[in-house]
Each structure stands twice: as structure tokens, then as C-alpha cells.
Design an enzyme around this catalytic site. Structure first.
Site, PDB file in Angstrom:
ATOM      1  N   ASP A  14       0.858  -1.191   0.000  1.00  0.00           N
ATOM      2  CA  ASP A  14       0.000   0.000   0.000  1.00  0.00           C
ATOM      3  C   ASP A  14       0.891   1.237   0.000  1.00  0.00           C
ATOM      4  O   ASP A  14       1.670   1.446   0.932  1.00  0.00           O
ATOM      5  CB  ASP A  14      -0.891  -0.023   1.246  1.00  0.00           C
ATOM      6  CG  ASP A  14      -2.016   0.998   1.181  1.00  0.00           C
ATOM      7  OD1 ASP A  14      -2.194   1.627   0.120  1.00  0.00           O
ATOM      8  OD2 ASP A  14      -2.710   1.173   2.194  1.00  0.00           O
ATOM      9  N   GLU A 109      -2.441   0.277  -4.470  1.00  0.00           N
ATOM     10  CA  GLU A 109      -2.307  -0.909  -3.611  1.00  0.00           C
ATOM     11  C   GLU A 109      -2.577  -2.178  -4.399  1.00  0.00           C
ATOM     12  O   GLU A 109      -3.300  -2.176  -5.398  1.00  0.00           O
ATOM     13  CB  GLU A 109      -3.226  -0.833  -2.385  1.00  0.00           C
ATOM     14  CG  GLU A 109      -4.694  -0.769  -2.702  1.00  0.00           C
ATOM     15  CD  GLU A 109      -5.569  -0.797  -1.451  1.00  0.00           C
ATOM     16  OE1 GLU A 109      -5.262  -1.569  -0.520  1.00  0.00           O
ATOM     17  OE2 GLU A 109      -6.562  -0.054  -1.423  1.00  0.00           O
TER      18      GLU A 109
END
Length: 366
Positions: A14, A109
Site C-alpha cells: 500500500d 495498492e
């Protein structure tokens, strides 16, 4: 504890405050300053906020006006999605150096299955560290990562040491990790659900684990089964390189708030037409229609109806959306309307654990 299903080595990567970090990287004058991407106009909404802005309570999806009130020195920056996509592709190319099992969730992500990987590296922890370093070297941006036996735990773990950190939850740590977890940190538990769980005396994973499947089904419907399994470390969803969408939708934010349902119906017609185009392009149909309404005070309401058959035509979508609009009176003017279609003809439930699956011992190097 042993798990009666095959374990995977999953990494969730992420990027840290991605849009805002790109802007600060490309314009050094913005470094260290509170910035918000988007949200600058009268009707603007914040797409992303830098960590400096988050300290003042500025968050994505917040109105620009509220963000400015929270942080008077906030700097608004116009989004540059072409630039974000360009960098996202650079990051993704790094992922593919390690595995072809990459499931992007958005530009910033993705899940990676590195159980078997191109580098022959048995340690998912070291792979995550290498990937984060390569992203920094190539783009100048930092990323965080979570590493564990399934997507759910990896996703939760990636938030633990943000920004620019990572956390590994080893197989023998999974159960304790989940029992200690604040229910608000469970992926899939939003604010409304968390408040409901609080009222039911569920504050941690341990509290959730003590509830029966029947109890969770009664109070949370089809999500009850999901909560029952994930708190026990069971989440069998594989990393899907070509991820099939769970829903398809379209929405519009209006320059002026709408108070007349006649005007709303006209807007819904255009939204239904756009949704039909998207469905036909993807050759998708669905059964559950959800009407999304955001009011002038920024409160959000959704109304849903599930039909006994699949639909994709704008006429049937609009007919059901109209029915949902008139379901109950609107007490405030409306700034946004949206329609989405779920329960799609592309969905397949993940298979439950099979009795004959191999019992995996905890000799699993992470």
C-alpha cells in the site's frame, strides 16, 4: 495451531498517501506541508491528503470546505491522474519481477502471492522489504506492506507500521493477532458496523470469536459468515490477477443541490444510461440495485433492492432506482446521486475448506 487448509504467502503493498506524495515529490516546495489533492472548488471533495494534513483531521472524501476549516493553511492541488497512473505502472512492473499473481486493488495498492516466486526466495518478509526499497529507488515514494497467510490479514497488517514500514503476521501468531485486534481495524467493518458491534458488546476479535455463526447471521446477514471465518484466520480468497468486480456503478455530484424529485429523476436517467454503457462494455449483468444518495449536510444513505433475475438495461435499472428514490421522503436537498449493480453474473463464492485438504504444519518460513 495448525490450519486445516493450505497456507499462502501473501503480501499487501500500500503506497503511503499516494496522490499527495506524488505531488510533494514532483514539487519539492510542497514537501512537509499540509496538502489536499482535489477539493479546491466550492463543491470540491478531497481525493487524498498528505500526512501533514491528516494531523488536522483532513481525510479523503471530505468536502474541501470542511478540510479548509480543519486546516486553514491547507494547500489544494489539482489531481493529475495520468501522472498517478504512470507511476502506478512503474510500481506494478516491480511486482511482476517477483510473481505474476498480482491483484491490483487501485492505483496505489495490490496483493501479491509469493508462495512460489520468480526469485526462489522463501521469505515473503524479505521480498516485501526488497519491493519497498525498489519502489523508493525507482519513484522516490515510500510504501508500506503487510505479510501473512491470507489477503485479509495481510491487508490489516499493512496499516500497522505506516508510513514506510511493514508487519509480518506469522502463522503461529495469526490467532492471537486477530483476537487482540480492535474490531474497527477489521477490513470490511465500517463505522456503522463497528458502532453496531459495540452495542452488541463486540470490541475486539476475541469478542467477535465468542459469537456463534447463528448470532452473526441474525445481526449481520450474509456478512455474518465472513466475520465468523476471518476472525478464525480463514479467508480463502486467492490472489486474482484479473480481478472480477463485485459491483459496477456510476454517480454524479451536482453543482447545485437538488430539492425536486423531478430533477433527480432526470439525473438518474443519465446515470442509468452511463451504467448501462459500462455493463455492456464488460458484458455484465446483476440482480442487486443500490441507490446512493448524499445529502447537502454530507450524510450518506443507500437503498437497495434485489431482483429475482439479472438485468443490465437502463430502463430496468431506472425503474428500480425510481422505486428506491420514492421509498421514503427526502428530508434534505441532494448533492450526489449514484446507482450501482451488484450480485453480478460473474461472481463465484470461494470454496470452503475441504476435509481432505492437506494439514499444514507451522514450518512455513515467512
Amino acid at each position: 495451531m495448525d490450519f486445516d487448509f493450505p497456507l499462502r504467502k501473501i503480501i499487501h503493498v500500500d503506497m503511503d498517501a499516494f496522490y499527495a506524495s506524488v505531488e510533494q515529490h514532483d514539487n519539492p516546495e510542497l514537501k512537509g506541508k499540509p496538502i489536499a489533492v482535489g477539493g479546491g472548488s466550492k463543491r470540491g471533495v478531497v481525493s487524498a491528503a498528505s500526512y501533514e494534513a491528516r494531523k488536522f483531521g483532513v481525510r479523503s472524501a471530505m468536502s474541501g470546505m470542511q478540510a479548509q476549516r480543519n486546516c486553514p493553511q491547507l494547500i489544494f492541488v489539482k489531481p493529475r491522474f495520468d501522472r498517478y497512473k504512470e507511476i502506478s505502472l512503474q510500481i506494478r512492473s516491480i511486482f511482476y519481477e517477483y510473481t505474476d499473481l498480482v491483484e491490483p486493488l487501485s492505483l496505489d495498492e495490490a496483493y501479491l502471492d509469493v508462495t512460489e516466486n520468480k526469485k526462489g526466495n522463501p521469505s515473503a518478509t524479505l521480498i516485501a522489504k526488497e519491493i519497498r526499497q525498489k519502489i523508493l529507488d525507482k519513484t522516490g515514494l515510500t510504501a508500506s506492506a503487510g505479510i501473512s497467510i491470507n489477503k485479509f490479514i495481510a491487508k490489516v497488517a499493512s496499516d500497522y507500521n505506516k508510513p514506510n514500514g511493514q508487519k509480518t503476521v506469522n502463522p503461529e501468531e495469526v490467532i492471537q493477532f486477530l483476537e487482540d485486534l480492535d474490531i474497527r481495524k477489521f477490513y470490511g467493518v465500517g463505522k456503522v458496523t463497528a458502532d453496531k458491534m459495540y452495542r452488541l458488546g463486540i470490541f475486539t476479535g476475541k469478542d467477535l470469536k465468542q459469537k456463534s455463526l447463528e448470532f452473526l447471521d441474525e445481526h449481520f446477514g450474509k456478512s455474518g459468515k465472513y466475520y465468523y471465518h476471518v476472525v478464525r484466520g480463514i479467508h480463502l480468497s486467492a490472489v486474482k490477477p484479473h480481478r472480477i468486480p463485485k459491483s459496477v456503478g456510476a454517480e454524479r455530484t451536482f453543482f447545485e443541490n437538488l430539492s425536486s424529485e423531478i430533477f433527480m429523476l432526470e439525473k438518474l436517467r443519465h446515470i442509468a444510461e452511463e451504467l448501462e454503457r459500462r455493463l455492456k462494455k464488460s458484458k455484465i449483468a446483476g440482480k442487486t440495485i443500490t441507490l446512493k444518495i448524499k445529502f447537502s449536510d454530507f450524510t450518506l444513505q443507500t437503498r437497495s433492492k434485489t431482483l429475482p433475475y439479472y438485468i443490465s438495461s437502463k430502463d430496468l435499472i431506472l425503474e428500480t432506482a425510481k422505486e428506491l428514490l420514492y421509498q421514503s421522503p427526502l428530508e434534505e436537498s441532494v448533492r450526489l446521486l449514484g446507482i450501482s449493480l451488484a450480485n453480478l453474473n460473474t461472481e463465484k463464492d470461494d470454496e470452503p475448506p475441504k476435509k481432505e485438504s492437506v494439514l499444514v504444519q507451522l514450518k512455513f518460513d515467512f
